[in-house]
Motif scaffolding. Structure first.
Motif, short mmCIF file in Angstrom:
data_model
loop_
_atom_site.label_atom_id
_atom_site.label_comp_id
_atom_site.label_asym_id
_atom_site.label_seq_id
_atom_site.Cartn_x
_atom_site.Cartn_y
_atom_site.Cartn_z
N ARG A 65 0.74 -1.30 -0.05
CA ARG A 65 0.15 -0.17 -0.09
C ARG A 65 0.56 1.54 -0.19
O ARG A 65 0.43 2.65 -0.12
CB ARG A 65 -1.49 -0.12 1.32
N TYR A 66 1.73 1.08 -0.09
CA TYR A 66 2.98 2.77 0.27
C TYR A 66 3.99 2.12 -0.60
O TYR A 66 4.93 1.13 -0.49
CB TYR A 66 3.17 2.01 1.36
N CYS A 133 4.13 7.91 -0.38
CA CYS A 133 2.85 8.22 -1.06
C CYS A 133 2.18 6.84 -0.38
O CYS A 133 2.56 5.73 -0.53
CB CYS A 133 2.86 7.80 -2.06
N ILE A 135 -1.76 4.29 0.21
CA ILE A 135 -3.78 4.41 0.11
C ILE A 135 -3.85 3.57 1.17
O ILE A 135 -3.53 3.23 2.06
CB ILE A 135 -4.40 3.62 -1.26
N SER A 136 -4.75 4.15 1.94
CA SER A 136 -5.47 3.83 2.75
C SER A 136 -7.82 3.04 2.79
O SER A 136 -7.84 3.80 1.25
CB SER A 136 -6.08 4.69 4.00
N LEU A 144 -11.08 6.51 -2.71
CA LEU A 144 -9.88 6.36 -2.21
C LEU A 144 -9.46 7.29 -1.19
O LEU A 144 -8.66 8.47 -1.59
CB LEU A 144 -8.76 5.49 -3.47
N THR A 145 -8.67 7.06 -0.24
CA THR A 145 -7.41 8.18 0.49
C THR A 145 -6.73 7.64 0.68
O THR A 145 -6.04 6.69 0.16
CB THR A 145 -7.90 8.06 1.87
N VAL A 146 -5.80 8.74 0.02
CA VAL A 146 -4.57 8.58 -0.50
C VAL A 146 -3.52 9.85 0.11
O VAL A 146 -3.85 11.01 0.65
CB VAL A 146 -3.57 9.49 -1.89
N ASN A 157 -3.49 13.40 4.01
CA ASN A 157 -4.27 12.86 2.51
C ASN A 157 -5.03 12.81 1.93
O ASN A 157 -5.56 15.07 2.25
CB ASN A 157 -4.64 11.87 3.57
N GLU A 159 -8.82 12.36 -0.13
CA GLU A 159 -9.56 11.22 -1.37
C GLU A 159 -9.78 11.75 -2.35
O GLU A 159 -10.14 12.87 -2.84
CB GLU A 159 -11.34 11.20 -0.63
N ALA A 162 -11.65 5.93 -6.43
CA ALA A 162 -10.96 4.34 -6.83
C ALA A 162 -11.40 4.11 -8.42
O ALA A 162 -11.84 4.59 -8.89
CB ALA A 162 -11.95 3.65 -6.03
#
Length: 398
Positions: A65-66, A133, A135-136, A144-146, A157, A159, A162
């Motif tokens: 995710r990162y 960077c 994502i959650s 999608l939360t970046v 962050n 949104e 997605a």
């Protein structure tokens, strides 16, 4: 009639595998323009009038995710951008400039969210700074939360919608001398909890660990990875039996070459040999999809395996098989699938002969060994061309 149907099924299976390989060859390929990549280092290779852009081969996902970028040199203007873009993003635009992309720009500290006009977001970044960077997946449906970080601290962050096809790590540059270090396997949020968490290492499950690190259910290769003998081996403490006759692994990081093999081997198997290379062993190799049965020559067997794939191995025991009846496990003769023709393995071609203790004839009760693609492991070996890379999750199914 049954033979004809089986023949057609086999031909359709081979055609389907070929199609999958062709799709993967196109899909999982990094893209870059006006940049040079040397290992994990990216350098701008333009004239400062044109944007250079790099897009990773795989999108961020639940397992990964990162990612992070460390600025080695800011060059003339330090116009370095870090963010997420669609797979076929236009490489002559900075990440964040075009729709469905978002990026944090180091030169002005602004966030660009599908627009060439940025919004003030965080501090400027310079040489030595580390930009992250991630994502959650906790956002609302369709969102999608970046989030972005600087030197291990979250900056903020945003949104965004997605994307069904995923968003890919991207780095943009725009002036001479710019250079960064890319880490697509960086982890976020682990350092704060290290002093408070107690994790079961699961090391007691393994009889032998050679150049393999165990963290919970994760196996990670930590060897040199410079030659054919730099193999890492993990061998389980207990053998498969009629009660626990199957195991699996999931490839969480394929490294550069995906030199991962799973199979079965005798108790005193050489620690610097992939399962399947030496006598008394059989294994399915992820990098080429071949079956190795006590030899450095493998035969076509199944599809190649990549990150996210699950591989498994099991034994079909005879109905009258009984360990109590004198069938010693160390004497098993692994009877795999028939070998239609032999294929030379270049990795093994110039290797020395088998170890001295392999001259004995191994005789015993035959059992049928079956390997599966998309189905985790009792014996696993890893080898990689760089110092780190291959990672496998090894939850044992019994």
């Amino acid at each position: 009639m049954d033979d004809i149907n089986l023949h057609y099924r086999f031909l359709n299976w081979r055609r389907r595998i070929r199609e999958i390989r062709e799709v993967r060859a196109v899909r999982y390929r990094e893209r870059l323009k006006r940049m040079l990549r040397d290992g994990d280092v990216l350098r701008y290779h333009g004239n400062s009038d044109e944007v250079g852009c790099f897009v990773a081969a795989r999108p961020l996902s639940k397992r990964n995710r990162y990612f992070e970028v460390t600025i080695i040199e800011t060059g003339v203007r330090g116009m370095i951008a870090v963010g997420l873009v669609p797979q076929f993003y236009k490489l002559d635009h900075q990440p964040g400039w075009l729709p469905n992309s978002v990026a944090f720009h180091a030169d002005d500290g602004k966030l660009y969210n599908g627009n060439t006009v940025g919004q003030q977001f965080g501090p400027k970044c310079c040489r030595g700074d580390r930009i992250g960077c991630g994502i959650s997946l906790d956002g609302e449906d369709g969102q999608l939360t970046v989030f972005f970080t600087k030197n291990g601290h979250e900056v903020g962050n945003v949104e965004i919608p997605a994307s069904p096809d995923g968003l890919y790590p991207a780095v943009g540059m725009h002036s001479l001398g710019e250079e960064v270090l890319l880490d697509l396997n960086a982890e976020w949020g682990m350092e704060e909890d290290d002093g408070q968490m107690i994790v079961d290492s699961h090391e007691e499950d393994w009889a032998r660990l050679h150049d393999v690190k165990v963290t919970g259910t994760l196996l990670e290769y930590v060897g040199k990875g410079k030659s054919i003998v730099d193999v890492g081996l993990a061998q389980a403490r207990r053998p498969l039996n009629t009660r626990f006759h199957y195991y699996e692994l999931e490839i969480t990081d394929a490294g550069e070459k995906c030199y991962i093999a799973l199979g079965l081997a005798r108790r005193d198997y050489p620690k610097n040999r992939h399962p399947g290379w030496s006598r008394g062993s059989i294994a399915y190799h992820a990098d080429d999809g071949k079956l190795f049965h006590g030899s450095g020559v493998g035969d076509p067997f199944g599809p190649r395996c990549l990150e996210g794939d699950i591989m498994g191995c099991g034994i079909m025991f005879p109905r009258d098989f009984s360990i109590d009846g004198g069938d010693e496990i160390d004497d098993w003769d692994f009877d795999g699938v028939a070998k239609p023709f032999e294929v030379h393995n270049d990795l093994y071609a110039n290797n020395e002969d088998e170890d001295e203790d392999e001259g004995e004839d191994l005789e015993g009760r035959k059992v049928m060994v079956r390997s599966f693609h998309s189905v985790e492991i009792r014996i696993i070996s890893l080898r990689f061309d760089r110092k780190m890379g291959n990672r496998c999750s090894s939850l044992l199914k019994q």
